[in-house]
Scaffold this motif. Sequence first.
Motif, PDB file in Angstrom:
ATOM      1  N   ALA A   1      34.259  37.297  50.713  1.00 45.43           N
ATOM      2  CA  ALA A   1      34.310  35.877  51.996  1.00 45.43           C
ATOM      3  C   ALA A   1      32.362  35.279  51.198  1.00 45.43           C
ATOM      4  CB  ALA A   1      34.669  35.501  52.779  1.00 45.43           C
ATOM      5  N   ARG A   2      31.538  36.864  51.656  1.00 50.46           N
ATOM      6  CA  ARG A   2      30.516  36.506  51.698  1.00 50.46           C
ATOM      7  C   ARG A   2      29.591  35.989  50.026  1.00 50.46           C
ATOM      8  NH1 ARG A   2      25.907  37.353  54.742  1.00 50.46           N
ATOM      9  NH2 ARG A   2      27.161  36.224  56.514  1.00 50.46           N
ATOM     10  N   PHE A   3      30.487  36.331  49.535  1.00 50.86           N
ATOM     11  CA  PHE A   3      29.944  36.138  48.281  1.00 50.86           C
ATOM     12  C   PHE A   3      30.465  35.190  47.579  1.00 50.86           C
ATOM     13  CE2 PHE A   3      28.060  40.797  49.244  1.00 50.86           C
ATOM     14  CZ  PHE A   3      26.580  40.631  49.631  1.00 50.86           C
ATOM     15  N   ALA A   4      31.612  34.943  47.880  1.00 51.24           N
ATOM     16  CA  ALA A   4      32.953  33.539  47.440  1.00 51.24           C
ATOM     17  C   ALA A   4      32.827  34.327  46.220  1.00 51.24           C
ATOM     18  CB  ALA A   4      31.659  32.649  47.696  1.00 51.24           C
ATOM     19  N   VAL A   5      33.261  35.203  45.537  1.00 50.17           N
ATOM     20  CA  VAL A   5      33.973  36.064  44.349  1.00 50.17           C
ATOM     21  C   VAL A   5      35.268  35.241  44.113  1.00 50.17           C
ATOM     22  CG1 VAL A   5      34.506  37.924  43.101  1.00 50.17           C
ATOM     23  CG2 VAL A   5      32.716  38.664  45.263  1.00 50.17           C
ATOM     24  N   ALA A   6      35.112  34.615  42.754  1.00 49.78           N
ATOM     25  CA  ALA A   6      36.119  33.972  42.207  1.00 49.78           C
ATOM     26  C   ALA A   6      37.086  34.781  41.907  1.00 49.78           C
ATOM     27  CB  ALA A   6      35.747  33.150  41.189  1.00 49.78           C
ATOM     28  N   PRO A   7      38.265  33.996  41.793  1.00 48.49           N
ATOM     29  CA  PRO A   7      39.446  35.186  41.484  1.00 48.49           C
ATOM     30  C   PRO A   7      39.132  35.057  39.800  1.00 48.49           C
ATOM     31  CG  PRO A   7      40.326  32.636  42.622  1.00 48.49           C
ATOM     32  CD  PRO A   7      38.590  33.084  42.263  1.00 48.49           C
ATOM     33  N   GLY A   8      39.964  36.660  39.378  1.00 49.29           N
ATOM     34  CA  GLY A   8      39.379  36.931  38.020  1.00 49.29           C
ATOM     35  C   GLY A   8      38.320  37.745  37.851  1.00 49.29           C
ATOM     36  N   THR A   9      37.469  37.223  38.584  1.00 54.12           N
ATOM     37  CA  THR A   9      35.812  37.746  38.505  1.00 54.12           C
ATOM     38  C   THR A   9      36.064  39.359  38.012  1.00 54.12           C
ATOM     39  OG1 THR A   9      35.224  36.599  39.946  1.00 54.12           O
ATOM     40  CG2 THR A   9      33.765  38.562  39.187  1.00 54.12           C
TER      41      THR A   9
ATOM     42  N   PRO B   1      51.174  41.435  42.625  1.00 52.89           N
ATOM     43  CA  PRO B   1      51.555  42.368  41.443  1.00 52.89           C
ATOM     44  C   PRO B   1      50.836  42.635  40.028  1.00 52.89           C
ATOM     45  CG  PRO B   1      53.422  42.605  42.988  1.00 52.89           C
ATOM     46  CD  PRO B   1      52.503  41.177  43.088  1.00 52.89           C
ATOM     47  N   GLY B   2      50.422  41.038  40.227  1.00 50.40           N
ATOM     48  CA  GLY B   2      50.628  41.005  39.120  1.00 50.40           C
ATOM     49  C   GLY B   2      49.022  40.548  38.220  1.00 50.40           C
ATOM     50  N   GLU B   3      48.830  40.232  39.741  1.00 52.74           N
ATOM     51  CA  GLU B   3      47.113  40.278  39.649  1.00 52.74           C
ATOM     52  C   GLU B   3      46.839  41.439  38.870  1.00 52.74           C
ATOM     53  OE1 GLU B   3      44.785  38.568  42.225  1.00 52.74           O
ATOM     54  OE2 GLU B   3      46.639  38.572  43.365  1.00 52.74           O
ATOM     55  N   VAL B   4      45.011  41.053  37.538  1.00 57.65           N
ATOM     56  CA  VAL B   4      44.417  41.794  37.063  1.00 57.65           C
ATOM     57  C   VAL B   4      43.398  42.503  38.592  1.00 57.65           C
ATOM     58  CG1 VAL B   4      42.855  42.815  35.861  1.00 57.65           C
ATOM     59  CG2 VAL B   4      44.892  41.649  34.948  1.00 57.65           C
ATOM     60  N   LEU B   5      43.629  43.869  39.060  1.00 55.05           N
ATOM     61  CA  LEU B   5      42.906  44.350  39.618  1.00 55.05           C
ATOM     62  C   LEU B   5      41.321  45.482  38.882  1.00 55.05           C
ATOM     63  CD1 LEU B   5      43.509  45.601  42.553  1.00 55.05           C
ATOM     64  CD2 LEU B   5      44.132  47.917  41.714  1.00 55.05           C
ATOM     65  N   PHE B   6      42.124  45.889  37.666  1.00 54.70           N
ATOM     66  CA  PHE B   6      40.323  46.985  36.789  1.00 54.70           C
ATOM     67  C   PHE B   6      40.471  46.892  35.512  1.00 54.70           C
ATOM     68  CE2 PHE B   6      37.803  50.216  38.030  1.00 54.70           C
ATOM     69  CZ  PHE B   6      38.244  50.125  39.529  1.00 54.70           C
ATOM     70  N   HIS B   7      39.642  47.052  34.803  1.00 59.21           N
ATOM     71  CA  HIS B   7      39.608  46.826  33.631  1.00 59.21           C
ATOM     72  C   HIS B   7      39.656  48.781  33.006  1.00 59.21           C
ATOM     73  CE1 HIS B   7      39.856  42.965  33.086  1.00 59.21           C
ATOM     74  NE2 HIS B   7      38.964  42.914  33.419  1.00 59.21           N
ATOM     75  N   ARG B   8      40.595  49.022  32.466  1.00 59.38           N
ATOM     76  CA  ARG B   8      39.983  50.148  31.657  1.00 59.38           C
ATOM     77  C   ARG B   8      39.721  50.218  30.231  1.00 59.38           C
ATOM     78  NH1 ARG B   8      43.585  55.349  33.091  1.00 59.38           N
ATOM     79  NH2 ARG B   8      41.609  56.100  33.013  1.00 59.38           N
ATOM     80  N   GLY B   9      37.981  50.172  30.016  1.00 58.34           N
ATOM     81  CA  GLY B   9      38.402  49.758  28.745  1.00 58.34           C
ATOM     82  C   GLY B   9      38.528  48.269  29.321  1.00 58.34           C
ATOM     83  N   ALA B  10      39.104  48.575  27.586  1.00 54.43           N
ATOM     84  CA  ALA B  10      39.628  46.545  27.195  1.00 54.43           C
ATOM     85  C   ALA B  10      41.341  46.286  28.197  1.00 54.43           C
ATOM     86  CB  ALA B  10      39.830  46.374  25.800  1.00 54.43           C
ATOM     87  N   GLU B  11      41.671  47.961  28.387  1.00 52.05           N
ATOM     88  CA  GLU B  11      42.843  47.243  29.310  1.00 52.05           C
ATOM     89  C   GLU B  11      43.136  46.824  30.881  1.00 52.05           C
ATOM     90  OE1 GLU B  11      44.607  51.345  29.186  1.00 52.05           O
ATOM     91  OE2 GLU B  11      47.104  50.440  29.546  1.00 52.05           O
ATOM     92  N   PRO B  12      42.960  45.620  31.051  1.00 49.52           N
ATOM     93  CA  PRO B  12      43.829  45.271  31.866  1.00 49.52           C
ATOM     94  C   PRO B  12      45.028  46.292  32.800  1.00 49.52           C
ATOM     95  CG  PRO B  12      44.500  43.839  30.772  1.00 49.52           C
ATOM     96  CD  PRO B  12      43.935  45.028  29.490  1.00 49.52           C
ATOM     97  N   VAL B  13      44.768  46.406  33.796  1.00 49.25           N
ATOM     98  CA  VAL B  13      45.541  47.267  34.252  1.00 49.25           C
ATOM     99  C   VAL B  13      46.225  45.974  35.678  1.00 49.25           C
ATOM    100  CG1 VAL B  13      46.188  48.811  36.032  1.00 49.25           C
ATOM    101  CG2 VAL B  13      44.809  49.139  33.954  1.00 49.25           C
ATOM    102  N   THR B  14      47.806  45.640  36.235  1.00 52.41           N
ATOM    103  CA  THR B  14      47.538  45.048  37.137  1.00 52.41           C
ATOM    104  C   THR B  14      47.390  45.389  38.660  1.00 52.41           C
ATOM    105  OG1 THR B  14      49.527  45.144  36.366  1.00 52.41           O
ATOM    106  CG2 THR B  14      48.875  43.502  35.709  1.00 52.41           C
ATOM    107  N   ALA B  15      47.806  45.257  39.282  1.00 52.28           N
ATOM    108  CA  ALA B  15      48.285  45.977  40.613  1.00 52.28           C
ATOM    109  C   ALA B  15      49.860  46.509  40.660  1.00 52.28           C
ATOM    110  CB  ALA B  15      47.724  44.794  42.124  1.00 52.28           C
TER     111      ALA B  15
END
Lengths: 437, 88
Positions: free
Chosen positions: A160-168, A14-28
């Motif tokens: 997994a394939r692109f080893a996307v890091a958390p917070g990317t 729930p606390g992870e950022v899922l999207f950025h709307r402009g400068a505004e982070p939206v958590t899950a």
Amino acid sequence: MPAEALLPLTARAPGEVLFHRGAEPVTAGRFLAEAAALAARLPVEGPVLNFCADRYLALLGFAAALMRGQVTLLSADRSAPRLADIARLHGARYALSDTDVALPLPVLRPEATPGAEAPNPLIPAGAVAAIAFTSGSTGEPQPHAKPWGALVAGARAAAARFAVAPGTSIVGTIPAQHMYGFETTLMLPLQGVGAGHAGPVFYPSDIAEALAALPAPRLLVTTPLQLRALLGTGIALPPLAAVISATAPLAESLAAEAEAAFGVPVLEIYGATEAGSVASRRTVEGEAWRPYPGVAFDIGAQAAQAIVPGLPAPVPLADVLEDLDEGRFRLLGRRGDMVKLAGKRASLAGLTRILTTLPGVEDGVFLAPPDLDGNPQARLAAAVVAPGLTAAAVVAALRYRVEHAFLPRPLLLLPELPRDAVGKLRREDLLRLARRG
Amino acid sequence: MTTTLSLEAELARLIVDALHLETAPEEIDPEAPLFGEGLGLDSIDALEIALAVSKRYGFQLRSDDERNHRIFGSLRALSAHIETHRTG
């Protein structure tokens, strides 16, 4: 995975950022609340035609529809005739859009309004969550159902394939309703890792600004055309973690130039609307493609198919493949008369059929120039017999029937086509005609 | 006014050259839509024009909220936009 397996709407905490709307982070957590609030306002019955340009609204609408058990129809083509076709043929009950388009069904504008804390619903893997479309040989949109399990498996495989890091931060330049854009910019944050960017992002300056406004690490998901434009304008980008390209073959020279300019690997995805993303490679390392985790290929001399987790049947591919070692493969070319432009596929025979059924057209043929796959600027050509019509009039009539990327440039008006004694068009004659363009 | 007209003509030439159009530059109706109905351009063309404009006039076209490419509404609209923003 079994069709009855239940998979949560989002795999993110729930606390992870899922999207950025402009400068505004939206958590899950906030996303789930907003999706539940939107779901409560949706009409009772789907399917819903979702063509929101804003990626966050596109995702919100998709999630809200899932919460209501409604199927989302995805159309990367936002032209009114195409949308109306899909709505009519596939029974859309309403549409979700953030732009004004006149359609013969209710068009609702989704809003992200705060709601009460909402649960993360479980969705059966076998439930059809979305339907994507390709142009069939008749020109009518062909549906490709996407079970929820296939979408989830694809997102996890990509992470997994692109080893996307958390917070990317993920900046995409492809419409959210194009299968490649849907997978990399909506499903990847929803089920994998990283935070999407709402957009719009299209021109080189949009890309630079969007990336600069987001926290590192940054992943750019784009196309060969946009890479070429980025390098051509010489615009400066903030440090990237990687670049991913798809929709058209990426020339090794362009990949090398991009790697040198941005100082990161340029990775390429192989996929199709029917199968989704199924393989990848780092373009400068050579022509061998590595299947996505869990994807298998069945490669024959004339045809190949992909066996994709979550899809009920193997998916025939439009390309000819050659088996290499360790499950890898190489692309030998397009099969038959399939052509691909602007990330959309069509069959020359299908386009020709549409052309020759236009009022006033007596004969005609669509032609692919020999450099279609290598030249980003290449277009199809057409030779037409249409006494009494101008080339412009034929193109204008075609505009309502075919995707704009396939409109012929040039369209040659001829007194007759060079047919042989049995009425067949000879390949050499056609190529000669195509070269005149 | 003379400046605007000549920029318009120059831009028409730039578009025809960049996109390999068969239309003659002077045949482009300055008031007609560049996309869809009028000249029939698409998103591939929009990128090509953005690239050509950045090279020739030294500024970058951008989407902002103009999702329907409003500045691409017509040759005249694009020309006016470039007149305001050009650095080259």
